[in-house]
Design a protein around this motif. Structure first.
Motif, PDB file in Angstrom:
ATOM      1  N   PRO A 138       0.960  -1.205  -0.027  1.00 33.19           N
ATOM      2  CA  PRO A 138       0.039  -0.023  -0.092  1.00 33.19           C
ATOM      3  C   PRO A 138       0.853   1.205   0.132  1.00 33.19           C
ATOM      4  O   PRO A 138       1.817   1.458   0.635  1.00 33.19           O
ATOM      5  N   VAL A 139       0.337   2.200  -0.935  1.00 34.40           N
ATOM      6  CA  VAL A 139       1.328   3.494  -0.991  1.00 34.40           C
ATOM      7  C   VAL A 139       0.998   4.420   0.268  1.00 34.40           C
ATOM      8  O   VAL A 139       1.842   5.150   0.427  1.00 34.40           O
ATOM      9  N   TYR A 140      -0.221   4.549   0.363  1.00 31.16           N
ATOM     10  CA  TYR A 140      -1.031   5.669   1.245  1.00 31.16           C
ATOM     11  C   TYR A 140      -1.319   5.120   2.729  1.00 31.16           C
ATOM     12  O   TYR A 140      -1.652   4.022   2.879  1.00 31.16           O
ATOM     13  N   ASP A 141      -1.117   6.026   3.700  1.00 27.34           N
ATOM     14  CA  ASP A 141      -1.534   5.865   5.281  1.00 27.34           C
ATOM     15  C   ASP A 141      -2.822   5.180   5.243  1.00 27.34           C
ATOM     16  O   ASP A 141      -3.912   6.074   4.762  1.00 27.34           O
ATOM     17  N   GLY A 142      -3.190   4.193   5.763  1.00 27.87           N
ATOM     18  CA  GLY A 142      -4.538   3.610   6.009  1.00 27.87           C
ATOM     19  C   GLY A 142      -5.018   3.001   4.979  1.00 27.87           C
ATOM     20  O   GLY A 142      -6.491   2.557   4.974  1.00 27.87           O
ATOM     21  N   GLU A 143      -4.463   2.851   3.691  1.00 24.66           N
ATOM     22  CA  GLU A 143      -4.747   2.175   2.542  1.00 24.66           C
ATOM     23  C   GLU A 143      -5.180   0.639   2.769  1.00 24.66           C
ATOM     24  O   GLU A 143      -4.222  -0.009   3.066  1.00 24.66           O
ATOM     25  N   ILE A 144      -6.436   0.198   2.634  1.00 22.22           N
ATOM     26  CA  ILE A 144      -6.816  -1.193   2.690  1.00 22.22           C
ATOM     27  C   ILE A 144      -7.284  -2.017   1.589  1.00 22.22           C
ATOM     28  O   ILE A 144      -7.566  -3.071   1.470  1.00 22.22           O
ATOM     29  N   PHE A 145      -7.444  -1.245   0.249  1.00 25.70           N
ATOM     30  CA  PHE A 145      -8.157  -1.800  -0.560  1.00 25.70           C
ATOM     31  C   PHE A 145      -7.447  -0.975  -2.012  1.00 25.70           C
ATOM     32  O   PHE A 145      -7.593   0.210  -1.878  1.00 25.70           O
ATOM     33  N   TYR A 146      -7.430  -1.620  -3.029  1.00 27.94           N
ATOM     34  CA  TYR A 146      -6.885  -0.763  -4.167  1.00 27.94           C
ATOM     35  C   TYR A 146      -7.174  -1.783  -5.545  1.00 27.94           C
ATOM     36  O   TYR A 146      -6.646  -2.825  -5.456  1.00 27.94           O
ATOM     37  N   LEU A 147      -8.158  -1.263  -6.331  1.00 28.78           N
ATOM     38  CA  LEU A 147      -8.586  -1.625  -7.581  1.00 28.78           C
ATOM     39  C   LEU A 147      -8.287  -1.099  -8.562  1.00 28.78           C
ATOM     40  O   LEU A 147      -9.037  -0.066  -8.845  1.00 28.78           O
ATOM     41  N   PRO A 148      -7.067  -1.206  -9.357  1.00 30.35           N
ATOM     42  CA  PRO A 148      -6.532  -0.426 -10.519  1.00 30.35           C
ATOM     43  C   PRO A 148      -7.243  -0.539 -11.740  1.00 30.35           C
ATOM     44  O   PRO A 148      -7.239   0.037 -12.816  1.00 30.35           O
ATOM     45  N   PHE A 149      -8.053  -1.824 -11.815  1.00 33.49           N
ATOM     46  CA  PHE A 149      -8.852  -2.149 -13.087  1.00 33.49           C
ATOM     47  C   PHE A 149      -7.948  -2.358 -14.353  1.00 33.49           C
ATOM     48  O   PHE A 149      -8.355  -2.069 -15.451  1.00 33.49           O
ATOM     49  N   ASP A 150      -6.743  -2.671 -14.177  1.00 37.60           N
ATOM     50  CA  ASP A 150      -5.527  -2.641 -15.450  1.00 37.60           C
ATOM     51  C   ASP A 150      -5.936  -3.981 -16.069  1.00 37.60           C
ATOM     52  O   ASP A 150      -4.835  -4.973 -16.212  1.00 37.60           O
TER      53      ASP A 150
END
Length: 360
Positions: A138-150
């Motif tokens: 995770p890149v950001y503080d508190g980031e718990i979910f990342y969906l880039p759709f790539d």
């Protein structure tokens, strides 16, 4: 007497077996010259496949098919030049379908080649290049979910695939590829780990005004009193859009346990579809306040008693369905990209930092 009976039966069988009326003529099968080289098809991995798993070393199921017009002599599977498998015995000498499990795949780019040779010495080699990507950090503080759709619907923090409803697709995004909504398409995820006292979501949105209203993000409870047109708003949240003249207005509804609170910014929360531009949308929810941001600017905010997550076990992306459907806020045909969820209430400065980074 018993021996005599057996002898009579044997004679009868021999007589019938030799009767030309009970036997087809033997027709020889003509086998022509071996004219074609073997055909090799690699079903997985494909060229350009990206494998994302939490582990630094993982299993790879190599699936392939080999066929030949006459007879296969050998098949060799190599990864990065190292032989993993050689097959020389075949149940069907003209066709081989095989899945081979390799359990030591590490991070980085890999070259898979499969070589097939037939009895006449003709050889075919097929090659694919794929990559095992390092686990997402995770890149950001508190980031718990990342969906880039790539090109897929893989959430990178949990490394979990979305459940796909209908037929959504992909389009050119703000970065790489983006989610392309369809008339009945949307994604769902379980909400384990997402239901926190503070909650934020941030993403890019390119609005398609048709239909004139749609759900965007919904994490709500079931509505047992209205199961076919659900709209129980005492828990969770609903982020959606609807027509305001020629504009599309973004609205947020949050359940506090005993009722719901509305964050409707009026004209300040309008998106102009005619501009066909990417707009950054963010919501930030703390234990006492909630706010909606467009392109880093507050368009609606206010106090409320805090979010109640009772029964909110499903996150919908790209539609209000199935938990927020009574008012027709169903599938969006808009584009969504770079969706992130946080276990904290983002500040305006933090939202702006995300926007600036995504635009690089």
């Amino acid at each position: 007497m018993k021996k005599l009976n057996i002898y009579i039966i044997a004679i009868a069988l021999f007589a019938f077996g030799c009767d030309a009326t009970y036997i087809d003529d033997i027709v020889p099968v003509a086998v022509g010259p071996d004219e074609e080289a073997p055909e090799v098809v690699i079903n997985f991995p494909l060229d350009g496949t990206q494998i994302r798993v939490p582990e630094a070393v993982t299993n790879l199921n190599i699936n392939f098919e080999v066929s030949d017009d006459i007879e296969i002599e050998s098949v060799i599977v190599r990864l990065n030049g190292t032989e993993l498998l050689q097959v020389t015995d075949f149940l069907d000498y003209r066709r081989l379908v095989r899945t081979f499990n390799y359990d030591q795949l590490g991070n980085g780019e890999h070259i898979l080649s499969i070589e097939a040779k037939d009895l006449s010495g003709k050889t075919t080699t097929e090659t694919v290049i794929f990559e095992k990507i390092e686990p997402y950090d995770p890149v950001y503080d508190g980031e718990i979910f990342y969906l880039p759709f790539d090109g897929d619907y893989l959430e990178l923090v949990s490394v979990e695939e979305a459940a796909i409803n209908g037929s959504p697709g992909f389009a050119t995004g703000i970065k790489g590829r983006a989610y392309q909504g369809s008339s009945s398409g949307y994604l769902t995820f379980p909400t384990e780990g997402l239901r926190n006292q503070e909650f934020s979501a941030a993403f890019w949105y390119k609005v398609n005004p048709s239909p004139d209203r749609a759900g965007i993000l919904v994490m709500g409870p079931p509505d047992p009193n209205n199961p076919t047109n659900q709209n129980f708003r005492n828990h969770g949240f609903r982020l959606f859009r609807e027509a305001a003249g020629s504009m599309q207005r973004v609205k947020l509804n949050v359940g506090n346990g005993s009722g719901d609170n509305w964050f409707d910014g009026g004209a300040a929360a309008d998106i102009d579809p005619s501009k066909n531009e990417w707009v950054h949308i963010a919501i930030s929810i703390s234990g006492s306040r909630a706010a909606v941001y467009l392109d880093g600017q507050v368009v609606s905010q206010g106090t409320f008693p805090g979010i109640d997550w009772t029964g909110c076990d499903l996150l919908s992306i790209g539609s209000g369905a199935p938990r927020f459907s009574e008012w027709g806020h169903l599938s969006t045909q808009s584009l969504i990209d770079e969706l992130r969820i946080f276990s904290k209430a983002l500040t305006q400065a933090e939202i702006q930092a995300i926007i600036d980074t995504d635009r690089l």
